[in-house]
Design a protein around this motif. Structure first.
Motif, PDB file in Angstrom:
ATOM      1  N   SER A 258      -1.544   3.883  20.132  1.00 34.63           N
ATOM      2  CA  SER A 258      -1.572   2.551  19.538  1.00 34.63           C
ATOM      3  C   SER A 258      -2.416   2.525  18.268  1.00 34.63           C
ATOM      4  N   VAL A 259      -3.607   3.117  18.321  1.00 33.53           N
ATOM      5  CA  VAL A 259      -4.503   3.128  17.161  1.00 33.53           C
ATOM      6  C   VAL A 259      -3.924   4.002  16.051  1.00 33.53           C
ATOM      7  N   TYR A 260      -3.268   5.098  16.422  1.00 35.90           N
ATOM      8  CA  TYR A 260      -2.632   5.953  15.411  1.00 35.90           C
ATOM      9  C   TYR A 260      -1.581   5.166  14.637  1.00 35.90           C
ATOM     10  N   ASP A 261      -0.721   4.451  15.347  1.00 36.75           N
ATOM     11  CA  ASP A 261       0.324   3.656  14.690  1.00 36.75           C
ATOM     12  C   ASP A 261      -0.300   2.589  13.791  1.00 36.75           C
ATOM     13  N   TRP A 301      -6.473  13.590  13.042  1.00 34.42           N
ATOM     14  CA  TRP A 301      -6.142  12.397  12.258  1.00 34.42           C
ATOM     15  C   TRP A 301      -7.265  11.368  12.306  1.00 34.42           C
ATOM     16  N   TYR A 302      -7.997  11.347  13.430  1.00 38.69           N
ATOM     17  CA  TYR A 302      -9.081  10.371  13.576  1.00 38.69           C
ATOM     18  C   TYR A 302     -10.159  10.604  12.523  1.00 38.69           C
ATOM     19  N   TRP A 303     -10.557  11.870  12.334  1.00 38.40           N
ATOM     20  CA  TRP A 303     -11.628  12.174  11.380  1.00 38.40           C
ATOM     21  C   TRP A 303     -11.144  11.973   9.946  1.00 38.40           C
ATOM     22  N   TRP A 304      -9.869  12.238   9.705  1.00 39.23           N
ATOM     23  CA  TRP A 304      -9.298  11.956   8.386  1.00 39.23           C
ATOM     24  C   TRP A 304      -9.400  10.469   8.092  1.00 39.23           C
ATOM     25  N   LEU A 305      -9.055   9.650   9.073  1.00 34.26           N
ATOM     26  CA  LEU A 305      -9.100   8.194   8.905  1.00 34.26           C
ATOM     27  C   LEU A 305     -10.533   7.719   8.697  1.00 34.26           C
ATOM     28  N   LEU A 306     -11.467   8.262   9.476  1.00 32.07           N
ATOM     29  CA  LEU A 306     -12.871   7.860   9.342  1.00 32.07           C
ATOM     30  C   LEU A 306     -13.404   8.215   7.959  1.00 32.07           C
ATOM     31  N   ALA A 331     -13.772   1.699  18.380  1.00 31.98           N
ATOM     32  CA  ALA A 331     -14.566   1.395  17.187  1.00 31.98           C
ATOM     33  C   ALA A 331     -13.697   1.420  15.928  1.00 31.98           C
ATOM     34  N   ILE A 332     -12.833   2.426  15.804  1.00 37.34           N
ATOM     35  CA  ILE A 332     -12.003   2.525  14.597  1.00 37.34           C
ATOM     36  C   ILE A 332     -10.927   1.452  14.585  1.00 37.34           C
ATOM     37  N   ARG A 333     -10.491   1.031  15.765  1.00 38.18           N
ATOM     38  CA  ARG A 333      -9.506  -0.058  15.820  1.00 38.18           C
ATOM     39  C   ARG A 333     -10.112  -1.342  15.279  1.00 38.18           C
TER      40      ARG A 333
END
Length: 345
Positions: A258-261, A301-306, A331-333
């Motif tokens: 969900s967060v990836y999308d 992908w999470y660290w790229w986004l952060l 947290a990122i959401r």
């Protein structure tokens, strides 16, 4: 000291003999000084004659400058970190530094090997002990105090300070090719959490500075702070996510997808010039992983986004230290919801 002994040592120090003897890998003529010397080589060779004037120890990997002065290679490199001049005569060595043409002084090394084997063995043991100590990636780990870094994310660095030139060389010499990256902290010197970086390539410039291409490898927590030869060090422990199983794992996968999308939707909505800047600096967003817990630090992908989100360093640091993938995703959401609402229509 005999006149012959003085003459030979003077030639060695002034570099005259290097003109008449071949370079590394070649053979060289046998020096004959007569029966008296063959029976007692110490008559000519003394350990003090082969002492580096910088470290005051026996030459190790000796190199000779264009001006004719011999030093240990590591000692000379450290001096040239601070100034492009010869440590003894102050002749400018900018061209020598630019070419980085450090070649062993074969005659000096051959004499040491042949006539000072015990001293050389002790010197080598000392060097090996130093390398072993520097190779420990949990104790006295070199720390570059500069910016935020994240696992799997490239982190190019411009190295120009003498202390960091030394740090990079040591990382390469030991073979670990790794060092820690931490944010600065006004009270402690650097933050309690950081990311281990791995050197992928180094490009040197004529002035001795360099561009170092690194990538994030793993996260760590600082246990204690230290200092070595001008740069910061730390005893550290590595961080890994706490794995969940069963229903908790199913819930985590659903949250992850969900967060990836949501992240893809946010990035797609950015203006073209903003997307171009991000892609140029960080590369494309990594794909979604079928098993979010397969990596101890979570999906790439999470660290790229952060790294690309407009977050303060303090907020990024707090997330870097979390060992729950679920908590990081939540947290990122929240950040994504905030930046999406804040963006002008």
């Amino acid at each position: 000291m005999t006149s012959f002994k003085c003459s030979l040592f003077a030639c060695l120090q002034m570099g005259f003999l290097k003109t008449f003897f071949p370079l590394a890998g070649d053979s060289f003529p046998v020096i004959s000084a007569g029966p008296k010397f063959e029976e007692n080589p110490q008559f000519l060779v003394d350990a003090s004659d082969f002492e580096c004037s910088l470290c005051m120890r026996l030459f190790y990997e000796p190199v000779t400058t264009p001006c004719g002065h011999t030093f240990c290679q590591k000692c000379l490199e450290r001096c040239l970190d601070h100034t492009p001049d010869c440590p003894l005569c102050k002749e400018n060595l900018s061209e020598f530094l630019a070419n980085r043409s450090y070649k062993k002084t074969i005659l000096t090394e051959a004499l040491i090997v042949r006539y000072l084997p015990e001293e050389l063995s002790e010197r080598k043991k000392l060097y090996d002990d130093e390398i072993k100590e520097l190779s420990d990636l949990t104790k006295d780990v070199p720390i570059f105090v500069c910016t935020m870094a994240f696992p799997t994310i490239p982190c190019p660095l411009h190295i120009f300070e003498p202390r960091y030139r030394l740090m990079m060389r040591r990382c390469m010499e030991t073979g670990t090719k790794r060092f820690g990256m931490c944010l600065a902290d006004e009270l402690k010197g650097f933050a309690d959490y950081g990311c281990m970086l791995e050197i992928r390539d180094v490009k040197f410039f004529p002035d001795g500075s360099s561009i170092v291409d690194t990538v994030g490898v793993s996260r760590f927590r600082v246990l204690s702070h230290g200092l070595r030869d001008g740069y910061n060090t730390a005893n550290i422990e590595y961080l890994e996510d706490k794995k969940v199983e069963g229903p908790d794992d199913e819930e985590l996968v659903h949250l992850h997808d969900s967060v990836y999308d949501q992240a893809v939707s946010w990035f797609t909505s950015l203006k073209d010039n903003m997307k171009a800047q991000i892609l140029n600096h960080f590369g494309p967003m990594p794909g979604k992983e079928s098993e979010p817990q397969s990596n101890p630090s979570g999906p790439a992908w999470y660290w790229w986004l952060l790294a690309v989100l407009p977050l303060e360093n303090r907020a990024q640091l707090a997330i870097l230290g979390m060992t729950s993938l679920k908590d990081r995703l939540v947290a990122i959401r929240r950040v994504l919801i905030f930046v999406t609402r804040k963006r002008p229509r």
